[in-house]
Motif scaffolding. Structure first.
Motif, PDB file in Angstrom:
ATOM      1  N   ALA A 137      33.164  48.038  36.185  1.00 44.91           N
ATOM      2  CA  ALA A 137      33.733  47.234  35.098  1.00 44.91           C
ATOM      3  C   ALA A 137      35.180  47.631  34.823  1.00 44.91           C
ATOM      4  CB  ALA A 137      32.893  47.390  33.826  1.00 44.91           C
ATOM      5  N   LEU A 138      35.437  48.914  34.784  1.00 44.08           N
ATOM      6  CA  LEU A 138      36.796  49.398  34.513  1.00 44.08           C
ATOM      7  C   LEU A 138      37.785  48.953  35.584  1.00 44.08           C
ATOM      8  CD1 LEU A 138      36.011  52.973  33.198  1.00 44.08           C
ATOM      9  CD2 LEU A 138      36.939  51.053  31.872  1.00 44.08           C
ATOM     10  N   THR A 139      37.349  48.940  36.833  1.00 44.04           N
ATOM     11  CA  THR A 139      38.231  48.500  37.921  1.00 44.04           C
ATOM     12  C   THR A 139      38.678  47.067  37.706  1.00 44.04           C
ATOM     13  OG1 THR A 139      37.275  50.042  39.508  1.00 44.04           O
ATOM     14  CG2 THR A 139      38.368  48.092  40.422  1.00 44.04           C
ATOM     15  N   TRP A 140      37.729  46.187  37.410  1.00 41.14           N
ATOM     16  CA  TRP A 140      38.073  44.783  37.205  1.00 41.14           C
ATOM     17  C   TRP A 140      38.948  44.607  35.966  1.00 41.14           C
ATOM     18  CZ3 TRP A 140      37.272  40.881  33.599  1.00 41.14           C
ATOM     19  CH2 TRP A 140      37.615  39.597  34.036  1.00 41.14           C
ATOM     20  N   CYS A 141      38.552  45.258  34.883  1.00 44.72           N
ATOM     21  CA  CYS A 141      39.305  45.123  33.637  1.00 44.72           C
ATOM     22  C   CYS A 141      40.728  45.648  33.780  1.00 44.72           C
ATOM     23  CB  CYS A 141      38.571  45.838  32.505  1.00 44.72           C
ATOM     24  SG  CYS A 141      36.981  45.072  32.103  1.00 44.72           S
ATOM     25  N   GLN A 142      40.873  46.754  34.475  1.00 46.41           N
ATOM     26  CA  GLN A 142      42.209  47.314  34.686  1.00 46.41           C
ATOM     27  C   GLN A 142      43.089  46.342  35.463  1.00 46.41           C
ATOM     28  OE1 GLN A 142      43.183  50.680  33.566  1.00 46.41           O
ATOM     29  NE2 GLN A 142      45.046  49.461  33.709  1.00 46.41           N
ATOM     30  N   LEU A 143      42.534  45.734  36.505  1.00 44.63           N
ATOM     31  CA  LEU A 143      43.293  44.751  37.284  1.00 44.63           C
ATOM     32  C   LEU A 143      43.722  43.579  36.405  1.00 44.63           C
ATOM     33  CD1 LEU A 143      44.393  43.503  39.919  1.00 44.63           C
ATOM     34  CD2 LEU A 143      42.090  42.549  40.268  1.00 44.63           C
ATOM     35  N   MET A 144      42.818  43.075  35.596  1.00 41.34           N
ATOM     36  CA  MET A 144      43.146  41.937  34.732  1.00 41.34           C
ATOM     37  C   MET A 144      44.235  42.299  33.734  1.00 41.34           C
ATOM     38  SD  MET A 144      41.262  39.359  35.657  1.00 41.34           S
ATOM     39  CE  MET A 144      41.607  39.986  37.262  1.00 41.34           C
ATOM     40  N   LEU A 145      44.093  43.442  33.086  1.00 39.10           N
ATOM     41  CA  LEU A 145      45.061  43.840  32.063  1.00 39.10           C
ATOM     42  C   LEU A 145      46.400  44.240  32.665  1.00 39.10           C
ATOM     43  CD1 LEU A 145      42.591  45.726  29.747  1.00 39.10           C
ATOM     44  CD2 LEU A 145      43.623  43.470  29.344  1.00 39.10           C
ATOM     45  N   ASP A 146      46.383  44.907  33.823  1.00 38.39           N
ATOM     46  CA  ASP A 146      47.638  45.228  34.515  1.00 38.39           C
ATOM     47  C   ASP A 146      48.386  43.945  34.870  1.00 38.39           C
ATOM     48  OD1 ASP A 146      47.234  47.975  34.452  1.00 38.39           O
ATOM     49  OD2 ASP A 146      46.618  48.125  36.558  1.00 38.39           O
ATOM     50  N   THR A 147      47.663  42.961  35.378  1.00 36.80           N
ATOM     51  CA  THR A 147      48.282  41.704  35.792  1.00 36.80           C
ATOM     52  C   THR A 147      48.781  40.922  34.586  1.00 36.80           C
ATOM     53  OG1 THR A 147      46.869  41.651  37.747  1.00 36.80           O
ATOM     54  CG2 THR A 147      47.941  39.592  37.122  1.00 36.80           C
ATOM     55  N   LEU A 148      48.004  40.916  33.523  1.00 33.89           N
ATOM     56  CA  LEU A 148      48.433  40.224  32.308  1.00 33.89           C
ATOM     57  C   LEU A 148      49.721  40.828  31.765  1.00 33.89           C
ATOM     58  CD1 LEU A 148      47.650  38.035  30.236  1.00 33.89           C
ATOM     59  CD2 LEU A 148      46.402  39.809  28.992  1.00 33.89           C
ATOM     60  N   ALA A 149      49.862  42.146  31.845  1.00 36.33           N
ATOM     61  CA  ALA A 149      51.033  42.839  31.294  1.00 36.33           C
ATOM     62  C   ALA A 149      52.241  42.855  32.235  1.00 36.33           C
ATOM     63  CB  ALA A 149      50.658  44.275  30.943  1.00 36.33           C
ATOM     64  N   ASP A 150      52.039  42.654  33.508  1.00 34.93           N
ATOM     65  CA  ASP A 150      53.097  42.791  34.513  1.00 34.93           C
ATOM     66  C   ASP A 150      54.102  41.639  34.420  1.00 34.93           C
ATOM     67  OD1 ASP A 150      54.695  43.122  36.757  1.00 34.93           O
ATOM     68  OD2 ASP A 150      53.034  43.143  38.176  1.00 34.93           O
ATOM     69  N   PRO A 151      55.377  41.928  34.146  1.00 38.59           N
ATOM     70  CA  PRO A 151      56.372  40.859  34.055  1.00 38.59           C
ATOM     71  C   PRO A 151      56.622  40.151  35.389  1.00 38.59           C
ATOM     72  CG  PRO A 151      57.390  43.009  33.638  1.00 38.59           C
ATOM     73  CD  PRO A 151      55.928  43.236  33.828  1.00 38.59           C
ATOM     74  N   ALA A 152      56.223  40.754  36.497  1.00 40.66           N
ATOM     75  CA  ALA A 152      56.411  40.129  37.811  1.00 40.66           C
ATOM     76  C   ALA A 152      55.100  39.594  38.380  1.00 40.66           C
ATOM     77  CB  ALA A 152      57.018  41.146  38.783  1.00 40.66           C
ATOM     78  N   ALA A 153      54.077  39.475  37.552  1.00 43.56           N
ATOM     79  CA  ALA A 153      52.765  39.028  38.017  1.00 43.56           C
ATOM     80  C   ALA A 153      52.813  37.589  38.504  1.00 43.56           C
ATOM     81  CB  ALA A 153      51.745  39.172  36.896  1.00 43.56           C
ATOM     82  N   PRO A 154      51.894  37.227  39.400  1.00 47.52           N
ATOM     83  CA  PRO A 154      51.899  35.876  39.977  1.00 47.52           C
ATOM     84  C   PRO A 154      51.782  34.751  38.945  1.00 47.52           C
ATOM     85  CG  PRO A 154      50.194  37.247  41.010  1.00 47.52           C
ATOM     86  CD  PRO A 154      50.840  38.059  39.943  1.00 47.52           C
ATOM     87  N   TRP A 155      51.054  34.979  37.873  1.00 46.23           N
ATOM     88  CA  TRP A 155      50.874  33.901  36.903  1.00 46.23           C
ATOM     89  C   TRP A 155      52.159  33.588  36.149  1.00 46.23           C
ATOM     90  CZ3 TRP A 155      51.586  34.556  31.648  1.00 46.23           C
ATOM     91  CH2 TRP A 155      51.612  35.852  31.163  1.00 46.23           C
ATOM     92  N   ARG A 156      53.104  34.484  36.140  1.00 45.91           N
ATOM     93  CA  ARG A 156      54.370  34.276  35.421  1.00 45.91           C
ATOM     94  C   ARG A 156      55.396  33.489  36.253  1.00 45.91           C
ATOM     95  NH1 ARG A 156      54.778  37.555  30.782  1.00 45.91           N
ATOM     96  NH2 ARG A 156      53.284  39.251  30.755  1.00 45.91           N
ATOM     97  N   LYS A 157      55.179  33.349  37.520  1.00 50.40           N
ATOM     98  CA  LYS A 157      56.177  32.738  38.390  1.00 50.40           C
ATOM     99  C   LYS A 157      56.521  31.311  38.008  1.00 50.40           C
ATOM    100  CE  LYS A 157      56.277  35.845  42.083  1.00 50.40           C
ATOM    101  NZ  LYS A 157      55.460  36.856  42.316  1.00 50.40           N
TER     102      LYS A 157
END
Length: 160
Positions: A137-157
């Motif tokens: 669970a922590l692995t998945w949650c960490q990936l989601m939260l890291d990506t949500l917070a990352d200013p260069a994440a794919p969803w921000r493009k």
């Protein structure tokens, strides 16, 4: 590690509550830790959807929430962006991590975690089982939260 990604969320209390519950119960109450691990995934997925402005279906099950959250962050295999997130290797990992997140719900649904009344208490359930589920669970949650917070994440493009 998850805590570093919570400071910019509108309301991280659901995630924090489940993290505390997992940590508190992992050694003494494996069933509670397993139930809380699934709830951590649900809380994280719903938080991602809320932060992205996506309407949350409160009746959605874990597989649907996982898929919606990964899609909202462009981390689902079908919409992985070109570049590192779009490589075959990363797509395999993204598919695997989605399967792991969905798999966290299975022990609970089969009577090894809290959240469903059981006729009998689960037998042979130990701290190592709870640790396995919690780490997944922590692995998945960490990936989601890291990506949500990352200013260069794919969803921000595509975002302004």
């Amino acid at each position: 590690m998850i805590a570093r990604d919570l400071e910019n969320l509108t309301d991280p209390s659901g995630i924090l509550g489940e993290l505390e519950s997992v940590g508190r119960s992992i050694g003494d109450d494996p069933a509670a830790a397993i139930g809380s691990a699934e709830q951590l995934i649900e809380a994280t997925a719903k938080t991602v959807l809320r932060e992205r402005g996506i309407v949350i279906d409160e009746n959605a099950k874990v597989p649907t929430l996982v898929k919606q959250a990964q899609k909202a962050l462009h981390l689902d295999v079908a919409s992985a962006a070109p570049g590192p997130d779009g490589t075959d290797a990363v797509k395999k990992i993204l598919g695997g991590v989605a399967s792991i997140a969905v798999g966290v719900a299975e022990p609970r649904n089969r009577g090894y975690g809290t959240g469903h009344g059981q006729v009998s208490a689960p037998s042979n359930l130990g701290a190592r089982h709870a640790q396995l589920v919690a780490n997944a669970a922590l692995t998945w949650c960490q990936l989601m939260l890291d990506t949500l917070a990352d200013p260069a994440a794919p969803w921000r493009k595509g975002a302004v």
